[in-house]
Design an enzyme around this catalytic site. Structure first.
Site, PDB file in Angstrom:
ATOM      1  N   HIS A 136       0.806  -1.230   0.000  1.00  0.00           N
ATOM      2  CA  HIS A 136       0.000   0.000   0.000  1.00  0.00           C
ATOM      3  C   HIS A 136       0.840   1.283   0.000  1.00  0.00           C
ATOM      4  O   HIS A 136       0.563   2.219   0.757  1.00  0.00           O
ATOM      5  CB  HIS A 136      -0.955  -0.005   1.195  1.00  0.00           C
ATOM      6  CG  HIS A 136      -2.007  -1.081   1.135  1.00  0.00           C
ATOM      7  ND1 HIS A 136      -2.483  -1.609  -0.035  1.00  0.00           N
ATOM      8  CD2 HIS A 136      -2.685  -1.736   2.132  1.00  0.00           C
ATOM      9  CE1 HIS A 136      -3.408  -2.528   0.222  1.00  0.00           C
ATOM     10  NE2 HIS A 136      -3.541  -2.634   1.528  1.00  0.00           N
ATOM     11  N   HIS A 206      -9.694   1.798   0.458  1.00  0.00           N
ATOM     12  CA  HIS A 206      -9.565   0.650   1.366  1.00  0.00           C
ATOM     13  C   HIS A 206     -10.671   0.650   2.428  1.00  0.00           C
ATOM     14  O   HIS A 206     -10.387   0.515   3.623  1.00  0.00           O
ATOM     15  CB  HIS A 206      -8.182   0.674   2.015  1.00  0.00           C
ATOM     16  CG  HIS A 206      -7.698  -0.661   2.473  1.00  0.00           C
ATOM     17  ND1 HIS A 206      -8.358  -1.415   3.403  1.00  0.00           N
ATOM     18  CD2 HIS A 206      -6.626  -1.386   2.099  1.00  0.00           C
ATOM     19  CE1 HIS A 206      -7.693  -2.536   3.601  1.00  0.00           C
ATOM     20  NE2 HIS A 206      -6.637  -2.550   2.814  1.00  0.00           N
ATOM     21  N   GLU A 341     -11.319  -4.073  -3.027  1.00  0.00           N
ATOM     22  CA  GLU A 341     -10.449  -3.011  -3.514  1.00  0.00           C
ATOM     23  C   GLU A 341     -10.231  -3.174  -5.014  1.00  0.00           C
ATOM     24  O   GLU A 341      -9.560  -4.112  -5.444  1.00  0.00           O
ATOM     25  CB  GLU A 341      -9.108  -3.073  -2.773  1.00  0.00           C
ATOM     26  CG  GLU A 341      -9.246  -2.997  -1.271  1.00  0.00           C
ATOM     27  CD  GLU A 341      -8.092  -3.707  -0.554  1.00  0.00           C
ATOM     28  OE1 GLU A 341      -6.929  -3.511  -0.905  1.00  0.00           O
ATOM     29  OE2 GLU A 341      -8.376  -4.494   0.370  1.00  0.00           O
TER      30      GLU A 341
HETATM   31  C1  BGC Z   1      -4.311  -6.535   2.012  1.00  0.00           C
HETATM   32  C2  BGC Z   1      -4.087  -7.277   3.271  1.00  0.00           C
HETATM   33  C3  BGC Z   1      -3.606  -6.318   4.292  1.00  0.00           C
HETATM   34  C4  BGC Z   1      -4.626  -5.234   4.442  1.00  0.00           C
HETATM   35  C5  BGC Z   1      -4.164  -4.207   5.413  1.00  0.00           C
HETATM   36  C6  BGC Z   1      -5.340  -5.498   2.239  1.00  0.00           C
HETATM   37  O1  BGC Z   1      -5.555  -4.747   1.089  1.00  0.00           O
HETATM   38  O2  BGC Z   1      -4.700  -7.387   0.966  1.00  0.00           O
HETATM   39  O3  BGC Z   1      -3.140  -8.308   3.108  1.00  0.00           O
HETATM   40  O4  BGC Z   1      -3.364  -6.927   5.522  1.00  0.00           O
HETATM   41  O5  BGC Z   1      -4.864  -4.622   3.213  1.00  0.00           O
HETATM   42  O6  BGC Z   1      -5.239  -3.524   5.845  1.00  0.00           O
END
Ligand code: BGC
Length: 376
Positions: A136, A206, A341
């Protein structure tokens, strides 16, 4: 296509707005209100934009992280309920380094393997924040930045300029993301970005959805009309294979309870500690298609996700372990929400066969996702 048309219809009903501090603007039937949400430690004011439609659907978006902080939609009896996890205060958001609750994610959403990629022969190293990988956008991704918000007649436009080299990525990237509320109870997120050097970009939102507003999401009926997904390795990096969902617990082509197969002895479910995978959106060409549908049978709330993106990550909140407290001081428990997402496939910068996530100067990253709510 349906969603793109709805989006266009909303835009054509708009007129100009007189945008100022702490003002209320009413255009078509959407009201947009700007107030202060809090202050960053350095004194920077963080505003919250409250969008309301005639049916009482209300979305609150804050400039910190471009976070969708709350979204109230009706159940089948008309009772409004907040369907996203989040926090009550700005310090609660700034001190949360775990969840990414409701945030805009960038410069590259999801994982980049080994926290490195090569573009035009140059190797770029990113800060690793997830088992040696980049997740991210790294520890100081777009979710941790204060975006500049501007009222729109039906929503809010957020701008963030990411400097050349920030978080390891090449090129100055100007990201402009707008949230629009529709009269048909849709929340449209329109992402654009431009760069002054070749770079990679993958933006998403998210949000953690809990359509009941309480409890876990294991009973939610999920449909993902996708024939394939991207299996992962132990670090949750795609292996590069586009595998058929047929005959696996990843087959959500017919509405199926999220929890029906989550505990099966399946190697991919074990690696993800549940679902934490990218599905390949079925499409016959460019444009917006239905990528996922969630139905919560007690409240009757239904959410449909339309997108023009190639992939969608379905994540069942597997790393929520009660340590993060959300709104009202309530602990965010395992499987207390799900994420959908819309995105480029994870690790695309290292996977030449995946649809490219490279953005070049003069080109525009331009993508739209709509979350549309109804009841059954
Ligand atoms: C990921 C997860 C991660 C999470 C964190 C998601 O988009 O796929 O692996 O732990 O984000 O909030």
């Amino acid at each position: 296509m349906k969603s793109a048309l709805a989006f266009m219809a909303v835009l054509t009903t708009l007129t100009t707005c007189s945008c100022s501090n702490n003002s209320t603007t009413t255009m078509s039937t959407i009201t947009v209100k700007k107030t202060e949400f809090g202050k960053m430690p350095d004194g920077t004011a963080v505003n919250v934009f409250t969008l309301t439609n005639a049916k009482g659907v209300e979305a609150r978006i804050i400039e910190y992280g471009g976070i969708l902080a709350s979204l109230k939609v009706p159940d089948r009896n008309g009772a409004m309920g907040d369907v996203v996890l989040g926090h009550d205060t700005l310090p609660d958001y700034t001190s949360d380094n775990k969840t990414y609750f409701g945030a805009l994610i960038g410069r590259y959403a999801n994982r980049i393997g080994g926290a490195t990629f090569t573009l035009n022969g140059t190797k770029y190293t990113l800060p690793a924040n997830d088992n040696g990988n980049s997740l991210h956008g790294g520890p100081q991704g777009f979710d941790k930045k204060v975006w500049t918000g501007k009222e729109l007649p039906d929503g809010v436009e957020l701008t963030y300029k990411s400097a050349d080299g920030e978080a390891g990525y090449p090129g100055t990237l100007t990201a402009v993301v707008s949230y629009h509320l529709t009269d048909a109870n849709g929340l449209v997120i329109h992402y654009t970005a431009t760069t002054d050097k070749d770079t990679v970009v993958n933006l998403t939102n998210h949000s953690y959805w809990n359509l009941k507003g309480d409890g876990d999401i294991l009973g939610n009926l999920l449909t993902i009309p996708a024939d394939r997904y991207t299996p992962v390795d132990a670090g949750l990096i795609p292996t590069g294979v586009l595998a058929p969902v047929d005959g696996t617990p990843f087959d959500f082509r017919k509405p199926t309870a999220v929890g029906a197969r989550i505990a099966q002895d399946d190697p991919q479910l074990k690696l993800g500690h549940g679902y934490d995978h990218n599905w390949i959106v079925n499409r016959t060409g460019p444009g917006s298609v239905l990528a996922a549908r969630v139905e919560e049978t007690t409240s009757g709330r239904v959410m449909e996700v339309y997108t023009d993106q190639p992939g969608i990550q379905f994540y069942t909140g597997n790393f929520l372990d009660g340590t993060v407290k959300g709104k009202g001081g309530k602990s965010a428990q395992l499987h207390s929400a799900l994420c959908l997402e819309t995105q480029h496939y994870p690790d695309t910068p290292n996977k030449p066969d995946f649809p490219t996530a490279t953005l070049k100067p003069g080109d525009k990253y331009d993508t739209t996702t709509e979350f549309r709510f109804s009841t059954k």
